[in-house]
Design an enzyme around this catalytic site. Structure first.
Site, PDB file in Angstrom:
ATOM      1  N   ASP A 433     101.331  48.968  33.155  1.00 28.36           N
ATOM      2  CA  ASP A 433     100.303  48.952  32.046  1.00 28.36           C
ATOM      3  C   ASP A 433     100.718  47.673  31.376  1.00 28.36           C
ATOM      4  OD1 ASP A 433      98.408  49.498  30.179  1.00 28.36           O
ATOM      5  OD2 ASP A 433      99.557  50.502  28.807  1.00 28.36           O
ATOM      6  N   GLU A 436      99.170  42.103  31.238  1.00 27.98           N
ATOM      7  CA  GLU A 436      98.306  40.818  31.260  1.00 27.98           C
ATOM      8  C   GLU A 436      99.245  39.523  31.042  1.00 27.98           C
ATOM      9  OE1 GLU A 436      97.684  43.893  29.465  1.00 27.98           O
ATOM     10  OE2 GLU A 436      96.401  44.363  31.016  1.00 27.98           O
ATOM     11  N   ASP A 513      91.178  50.372  29.043  1.00 29.85           N
ATOM     12  CA  ASP A 513      90.910  50.989  28.015  1.00 29.85           C
ATOM     13  C   ASP A 513      89.183  51.041  27.373  1.00 29.85           C
ATOM     14  OD1 ASP A 513      93.557  51.283  27.518  1.00 29.85           O
ATOM     15  OD2 ASP A 513      93.873  49.978  25.934  1.00 29.85           O
TER      16      ASP A 513
END
Ligand code: MIG
Length: 820
Positions: A433, A436, A513
């Site tokens: 997760d 980025e 999300d």
């Protein structure tokens, strides 16, 4: 002088609608050495054919071309392609047997033609650059850009481009590539997590792809800021693109995935239903939830552990107050047929307080005084640094946080090996997760706080701007390779949020999300379709959405999509209303159960779909245009999809609907539930909440397994084959079977068999691979025949209004079923 005038005239021509004022085109041709062309202003162009269908074109703006190694590329050992080069005063032509790359000299435009001279792609203007780093084309937030423009066809459609919260066809859209953490995104949020700078163009039933392999922030404009042009702009590096010829979309995807790699098979249980929540803890809560799924007769294979299993968000540790015995937990879950997946964030808690200690199983020790991961990373210089040479400290879940420089091979190896902290305690998969990489210091995820950091990048010390978009790709590479080193014969299972092109070689993905809203649910369908066309087949979204309050109806409709999608995980944010299947009452739960059970019955079909993606690149979830690219009804079809070639799903993505308009492309289609042959292409059908319209393609043989609640249960149960004849009374399908767990499938330990039906005869190929002992139930739809033989012997036949069924024991030999 004359040339200058010509250039000035060119710049002034008002028909160039795209906003490129102030950008200076490269000056025309000067000289050529083989396939390297140099321009008057020093710009260079290089044309290489990797295959007769795939030229790579590199261009530098006002400087020499540099070698440009890429993390995205999987294959570099192409057999040489025969190429002929010719030149006259106006152009240079470099041609393979299938394609011609024509470099027009003045102005300098690149055109690609097929061998018959049909133009497939042509620059609208010469390469443009911004010498003063000031122009903001396409995008007010952009920095320096080099811009490629191509002519936009009147009826040209655009697909792929990875993960974009957007409709299926990208035409008239504008998109950025900059991996970003975008909680509660919905349609139109751009960019989101992943950057796949590859798109497919389709016009007049002819497809080609363009893969712009450059990890700097880039911009795609499909006729958004101008009527007649598509534009690609990138804020650093060189232009480096691959033209990938079709003629079909399938061809393009096959070739793109040959270049950037294909998926691997995860353990088969990863296709099971997965339970997740930010976060299920402590351990007894995890087990309570698992038990509730099972006592409610809801299929389930995975329990996910989100960030709260760690000691204060320190990756590669376990919080022993919450999870006193991780081995015991995974063993108890395994006894119920369930597997554990742990989340791993890239941020390492910045904890420079103590020297390291050499310990056995440090993941189970108290790390509050001295954190082994931070210590080891610091000692070995594995963390990303700022310009001043100090570690870049950002803020993420652990508070002050450092990131690993995954461009360093040694750092990747170290990171991969750290996963021992999970695998040694029975974990079956890793969920990456926040890669980025997300950074709480920033508002709006601009990368501003990280801008002055740099990466080793093969010893070249390149900036954040170049490395951001490949950060997740390299984190997943490290994870995948680490899992393989730790358990060489087990299949890795990795999930990621962020990515760059090529990610499919290392990881599966989910779409982050998403909001719990009808709008987000609707856009998930074209998202899955375009992800598939971008090489990613093992995809999915949080079923029911991650943020915002859902309800029973929305959750049910979400399951009526995700029951066909490879990654099927119910997940929800910590402060949101619970959304497990039973939370809105038994009515909704009953429908969800029905579709989960159908998913498990369809596992043999879905698994064969993964095998197809692995070997050809063709994704499992497909937009209709992938199979019917000559049918304009499919070009902008956002609310239907194919699961494999043979199932068509037309989900309901709006509230309060009891009917759905359905489009069935040419050919026979059967209602999946009743077996009824459909007679209309356009129709409005009943779609009450209990039912999602689902059709089987005439011409297919679809395998179904038994109803069951875990993937690995009932290996010897009968396999059902449903034979749906096309108008010519023919059908075919594929069975793919292996052990579902180990790497042996890479060494020939599998059975991939054709099942064909023609002239009232069904043939099932034989196999050398040891299949489970089981019965076959074969159903023939839409047949007038009344009796049958199996391998020459008459057998009893069961009649129903829509099909007849025969049963027999399957052996290793070929089987022939004849209808009489
Ligand atoms: O800042 O780990 O997308 O699935 O539950 C939020 C907590 C961090 C974002 C992921 C989400 C996960 C959550 N994470």
């Amino acid at each position: 002088m004359l040339k200058k005038l010509l250039l000035a005239a060119l710049l002034a021509v008002p028909t160039y609608a795209i906003e490129v004022e102030g950008l200076i085109p490269i000056a025309g041709y000067q000289s050529r050495q083989d396939n390297l062309i140099t321009c008057q202003d020093g710009s260079q162009i290089k044309v290489e054919f990797l295959t007769p269908d795939m030229p790579r074109i590199q261009m530098s703006y006002k400087k020499r071309l540099e070698p440009n190694p890429s993390w995205a590329i999987a294959k570099t050992d192409w057999a040489p392609t025969a190429v002929t080069t010719s030149e006259d005063t106006s152009k240079i032509q470099i041609a393979s047997a299938n394609l011609k790359v024509i470099v027009h000299k003045n102005p300098l435009l690149i055109e690609i033609q097929d061998k018959n001279g049909r133009t497939l792609s042509k620059d609208a203007r010469p390469l443009l650059g911004d010498p003063n780093h000031t122009q903001k084309v396409f995008d007010p937030s952009a920095g320096f850009m080099t811009v490629v423009t191509k002519e936009l066809g009147l009826d040209e459609h655009f697909y792929a481009l990875g993960e974009k919260a957007h409709k299926l066809d990208r035409r008239r859209g504008h998109f950025r590539m900059f991996n970003s953490d975008t909680p509660k995104y919905s349609e139109g949020t751009d960019p989101i997590y992943q950057s796949i700078p590859f798109y497919i163009s389709l016009e007049d039933n002819r497809a080609h792809g363009l893969f712009y392999d450059n990890s700097y922030r880039s911009h795609f404009d499909f006729g958004n800021s101008g009527q007649e042009y598509t534009g690609y702009g990138v804020e650093g590096g060189q232009i480096d693109y691959y033209f990938i010829d079709g003629p079909t979309i399938k061809d393009v995807v096959r070739k793109y995935t040959e270049l950037t790699g294909r998926i691997y098979l995860p353990p088969k249980w990863a296709l099971g239903h997965q339970a997740s929540r930010w976060s299920y803890y402590p351990d007894r809560m995890v087990e309570k939830i698992a038990d509730t799924y099972q006592s409610h007769d809801l299929p389930l294979d995975v329990m996910t552990l989100d960030i709260d299993y760690m000691q204060k968000y320190r990756v590669f540790t376990w919080d022993l107050k919450r999870f006193a015995d991780p081995d015991g937990l995974s063993k108890r879950l395994k006894a119920k047929g369930l597997h554990v997946v742990n989340i791993v964030d890239p941020g390492v808690k910045y904890q420079p307080n103590q020297p390291s200690k050499d310990e056995e199983q440090p993941e189970l020790k108290d790390q509050s005084k001295s954190y082994y991961v931070y210590n080891q990373g610091t000692q070995n210089d594995y963390f990303v640094k700022r310009k001043d040479g100090k570690q870049m400290v950002t803020t993420v879940w652990p508070g002050e946080t450092v990131f690993v420089d995954f461009t360093k091979e040694a750092a990747r190896k170290w990171w991969g090996d750290l996963h021992r902290a999970y695998l040694d305690h029975g974990t079956g998969g890793i969920w990456n997760d926040m890669n980025e990489p997300a950074d709480f210091t920033e508002k709006g995820d601009t990368g501003a706080n990280q801008r002055d950091s740099y990466f080793d990048d093969l010893g070249r010390n390149t900036p954040h701007a170049k490395n951001r978009n490949v950060f997740a790709l390299l984190m997943c590479k490290a994870t995948y390779e680490g899992l393989l080193r730790l358990r060489p014969n087990d299949r890795p299972y990795v999930i990621t949020r962020a990515a760059y092109a090529g990610i499919q070689r290392y990881s599966t993905m989910w779409t982050g999300d998403a909001a719990s809203s009808w709008e987000a649910l609707a856009v998930s369908v074209p998202m899955f379709c375009n992800l598939g066309l971008s090489g990613e087949t093992f995809i999915g979204s949080d079923v029911g959405g991650f943020m915002g309050r859902g309800d029973g109806e929305m959750l049910t409709r979400a399951y009526q999509i995700s029951f066909l999608v490879p990654f099927c995980r119910n997940h929800k944010a910590q402060d949101e209303y619970d959304q497990e299947p039973w939370r809105f009452g038994s009515y909704y739960e009953g429908i969800i159960r029905k579709y989960l059970k159908l998913r498990y019955r369809l596992l043999p079909y879905i698994y064969a779909g993964l095998d197809e993606a692995r070997t050809t690149g063709t994704p499992f979830i497909r937009p209709l245009v992938l199979e019917y690219q000559d049918d304009s009804n499919t070009y902008a079809m956002d609310d239907q999809f194919l699961a494999g070639r043979d199932l068509l799903c037309s989900p309901v993505v709006k509230p309060n609907l009891e009917k759905k308009r359905v489009y069935l492309p040419r050919g026979n289609w059967y209602d999946f539930y009743t077996g009824q042959l459909q007679s209309k292409q356009h129709q409005t059908v009943d779609a009450p909440l209990e039912t999602v319209p689902l059709y089987a393609r005439g011409g297919s043989v679809i395998p179904l397994g038994p109803e069951k609640n875990t993937v690995d249960a009932l290996p010897n149960a009968p396999l059902e084959l449903r034979v749906y004849p096309n108008a010519a009374q023919k059908a075919e399908g594929t069975l793919y079977e292996d052990d579902g767990k180990t790497q042996q499938y890479l060494h020939g330990q599998f059975a991939r068999r054709k099942v064909t039906f023609a002239s009232r005869t069904l043939t099932i190929e034989k196999t050398g691979y040891a299949l489970p002992e089981r019965n076959l139930n074969v159903r023939f739809y839409n047949t007038k025949n009344q009796s049958a033989t199996v391998d020459g012997k008459a057998v009893p036949v069961k009649w129903t209004p829509n099909y007849i069924e025969v049963q027999f024991r399957e052996g290793p030999q070929a089987h022939v079923v004849k209808l009489l």
